[in-house]
Design a protein around this motif. Structure first.
Motif, mmCIF file in Angstrom:
data_model
loop_
_atom_site.group_PDB
_atom_site.id
_atom_site.type_symbol
_atom_site.label_atom_id
_atom_site.label_comp_id
_atom_site.label_asym_id
_atom_site.label_seq_id
_atom_site.Cartn_x
_atom_site.Cartn_y
_atom_site.Cartn_z
ATOM 1 N N GLN A 155 -12.489 20.007 12.641
ATOM 2 C CA GLN A 155 -11.854 18.717 12.906
ATOM 3 C C GLN A 155 -11.268 18.118 11.622
ATOM 4 N N LEU A 156 -11.821 18.517 10.489
ATOM 5 C CA LEU A 156 -11.404 17.963 9.203
ATOM 6 C C LEU A 156 -10.291 18.778 8.544
ATOM 7 N N SER A 157 -9.676 19.673 9.283
ATOM 8 C CA SER A 157 -8.552 20.432 8.727
ATOM 9 C C SER A 157 -7.337 19.520 8.594
ATOM 10 N N PHE A 158 -6.989 19.151 7.365
ATOM 11 C CA PHE A 158 -5.824 18.276 7.189
ATOM 12 C C PHE A 158 -4.529 19.027 7.461
ATOM 13 N N MET A 159 -4.556 20.360 7.327
ATOM 14 C CA MET A 159 -3.356 21.140 7.638
ATOM 15 C C MET A 159 -3.105 21.138 9.143
ATOM 16 N N TYR A 160 -4.170 21.227 9.919
ATOM 17 C CA TYR A 160 -4.040 21.131 11.375
ATOM 18 C C TYR A 160 -3.513 19.756 11.769
ATOM 19 N N ARG A 161 -4.006 18.709 11.101
ATOM 20 C CA ARG A 161 -3.553 17.351 11.415
ATOM 21 C C ARG A 161 -2.067 17.193 11.101
ATOM 22 N N HIS A 162 -1.596 17.820 10.026
ATOM 23 C CA HIS A 162 -0.168 17.770 9.722
ATOM 24 C C HIS A 162 0.643 18.300 10.913
ATOM 25 N N ILE A 163 0.164 19.383 11.511
ATOM 26 C CA ILE A 163 0.877 19.978 12.645
ATOM 27 C C ILE A 163 0.816 19.069 13.859
ATOM 28 N N GLU A 164 -0.370 18.537 14.168
ATOM 29 C CA GLU A 164 -0.505 17.615 15.290
ATOM 30 C C GLU A 164 0.428 16.409 15.110
ATOM 31 N N LYS A 172 -4.936 7.907 14.329
ATOM 32 C CA LYS A 172 -5.237 7.165 13.100
ATOM 33 C C LYS A 172 -6.610 7.510 12.554
ATOM 34 N N HIS A 173 -7.570 7.648 13.453
ATOM 35 C CA HIS A 173 -8.943 7.941 13.028
ATOM 36 C C HIS A 173 -9.002 9.250 12.242
ATOM 37 N N MET A 174 -8.321 10.300 12.734
ATOM 38 C CA MET A 174 -8.362 11.591 12.060
ATOM 39 C C MET A 174 -7.510 11.594 10.797
ATOM 40 N N CYS A 175 -6.535 10.700 10.716
ATOM 41 C CA CYS A 175 -5.787 10.543 9.467
ATOM 42 C C CYS A 175 -6.659 9.883 8.408
ATOM 43 N N GLU A 176 -7.330 8.800 8.798
ATOM 44 C CA GLU A 176 -8.169 8.051 7.858
ATOM 45 C C GLU A 176 -9.373 8.860 7.381
ATOM 46 N N ALA A 177 -9.711 9.918 8.117
ATOM 47 C CA ALA A 177 -10.837 10.768 7.700
ATOM 48 C C ALA A 177 -10.589 11.395 6.330
ATOM 49 N N LEU A 188 -0.456 13.250 4.049
ATOM 50 C CA LEU A 188 -0.868 13.171 5.446
ATOM 51 C C LEU A 188 -0.488 11.808 6.029
ATOM 52 N N LEU A 189 -0.695 10.741 5.259
ATOM 53 C CA LEU A 189 -0.354 9.395 5.717
ATOM 54 C C LEU A 189 1.152 9.270 5.927
ATOM 55 N N LYS A 190 1.935 9.863 5.056
ATOM 56 C CA LYS A 190 3.395 9.827 5.212
ATOM 57 C C LYS A 190 3.816 10.512 6.506
ATOM 58 N N ASN A 191 3.227 11.651 6.789
ATOM 59 C CA ASN A 191 3.519 12.375 8.026
ATOM 60 C C ASN A 191 3.102 11.540 9.233
ATOM 61 N N PHE A 192 1.915 10.972 9.155
ATOM 62 C CA PHE A 192 1.381 10.144 10.247
ATOM 63 C C PHE A 192 2.290 8.954 10.537
ATOM 64 N N SER A 193 2.896 8.414 9.491
ATOM 65 C CA SER A 193 3.698 7.196 9.615
ATOM 66 C C SER A 193 5.169 7.473 9.877
ATOM 67 N N SER A 194 5.549 8.715 10.027
ATOM 68 C CA SER A 194 6.950 9.099 10.192
ATOM 69 C C SER A 194 7.238 9.539 11.625
ATOM 70 N N ASP A 218 13.251 3.260 18.253
ATOM 71 C CA ASP A 218 12.766 2.548 17.070
ATOM 72 C C ASP A 218 11.450 1.884 17.426
ATOM 73 N N ARG A 219 10.375 2.474 16.962
ATOM 74 C CA ARG A 219 9.054 1.981 17.329
ATOM 75 C C ARG A 219 8.082 2.203 16.177
ATOM 76 N N ASP A 220 6.852 1.850 16.365
ATOM 77 C CA ASP A 220 5.805 2.119 15.381
ATOM 78 C C ASP A 220 5.435 3.590 15.493
ATOM 79 N N TRP A 221 5.830 4.380 14.503
ATOM 80 C CA TRP A 221 5.639 5.835 14.578
ATOM 81 C C TRP A 221 4.177 6.250 14.486
ATOM 82 N N THR A 222 3.305 5.327 14.095
ATOM 83 C CA THR A 222 1.872 5.666 14.039
ATOM 84 C C THR A 222 1.204 5.572 15.407
ATOM 85 N N GLU A 223 1.908 4.971 16.359
ATOM 86 C CA GLU A 223 1.350 4.823 17.697
ATOM 87 C C GLU A 223 1.539 6.105 18.511
#
Length: 311
Positions: A155-164, A172-177, A188-194, A218-223
């Motif tokens: 679950q803590l694979s940040f590379m997997y999270r980049h793909i997701e 957000k929870h898995m990003c903040e991990a 990771l945060l940049k990807n999450f927010s884009s 045009d929306r909140d890309w983190t949602e």
């Protein structure tokens, strides 16, 4: 395992240059290679000087093969570590392709997007097949080293999270991990927010004069992305011309296949864990199989799935 096993020594870690930077190498061209063939009479070069050779330096092979550190006496742990590391390398390869796929879509370069997507699907199929190896680990074998994982979890694979995240499944929870890891979190945060690839595909539909709601452009890309009726209507119009000359149709089918293969990965993960662990809690604090089951039902690019009922 009932037999005594041996881990062969591949690399002496004391002799490995742990620098993350590329090692210096000469640059050659066709002419220099032709000259070398004449010099070696067509035989491979085997006389190198120093304490390395060009292949080791180019791929950092000695460093790569010194990174496996089993913590237990369990025979299956080496397989578990190497397959996990292989997945991480493949995740990085896939993310590289997806990142560039997104750039091609933004530039309306659909022809090259198809080329990149084809490779992406092949890499993802390779990742799915890693479970063929991992599923050879049986319950008794995994139990021999499971305690040594502490609370480590995939679950803590940040590379997997980049793909997701780039495919659109924001969490957000898995990003903040990873917020406590300064050399990992900013990217990771940049990807999450884009915008995700799908967000850019929706913008592509709008550029092709399909009526798309402003809220989808045009929306909140983190949602987490929510299905949109205008996007579904646009895809239905695209699919009214299901021919190879319709680039948007072919793009939709390519994305659907990519999502399909990813669902296969999640399912293999779920079934393999259930087979090995049953319904024991996961090492990382999750409910294990119960937590994974929720992920199995997720689909990227939702409107490309919902339109099937109408087609």
């Amino acid at each position: 395992m009932s037999f005594e096993f041996v881990i062969p020594e591949i690399v002496d870690p004391n002799g490995v240059d742990g620098s993350p930077h590329p090692r210096p190498m000469d640059v050659k061209d066709d002419q220099s290679r032709e000259e070398k063939v004449l010099e070696t009479d067509g035989e491979p070069i085997t006389n190198f000087y120093g304490n390395s050779n060009p292949y080791i330096d180019y791929e950092s092979i000695d460093l790569l093969l010194s990174l496996q550190h089993p913590r237990s006496q369990g025979y299956d742990e080496m397989c578990f570590i190497i397959m996990g590391q292989a997945k991480e390398l493949l995740f990085k390869s896939l993310y590289f392709e997806l990142y560039n796929l997104q750039l091609r879509i933004r530039d309306d370069d659909i022809a090259n997007a198809f080329v990149i997507m084809d490779r992406s699907k092949k890499i993802l199929k390779l990742i799915v097949n890693v479970w063929d190896v991992l599923s050879t680990i049986r319950t008794d074998g995994f139990n021999q080293f499971r305690d040594y994982l502490s609370v480590a979890s995939g679950q803590l694979s940040f590379m997997y999270r980049h793909i997701e995240f780039i495919l659109g499944n924001k969490n957000k929870h898995m990003c903040e991990a990873h917020s406590n890891v300064p050399h990992v979190y900013p990217a990771l945060l940049k990807n999450f927010s884009s915008p995700s690839i799908y967000d850019d595909v929706i913008r592509l539909l709008a550029r092709n004069e399909f009526a798309i709601d402003a809220a989808a452009l045009d929306r909140d890309w983190t949602e987490v992305y929510k299905e949109n009726a205008s996007v579904e209507a646009a895809w239905l119009k695209v699919y009214s011309d299901p021919t190879p000359t319709n680039e948007l149709y072919m793009l939709g089918e390519g994305l659907t296949e990519l999502a399909d293969i990813f669902s296969q990965y999640r399912h293999r993960h779920f079934v393999s864990v259930e087979r090995i662990l049953g319904f024991k809690p996961g090492t990382g604090g999750s409910a294990g199989v119960g937590w994974l089951k929720k992920a199995v039902d997720h689909r990227f690019f939702p409107e490309l799935w919902t339109i099937r009922t109408e087609l």
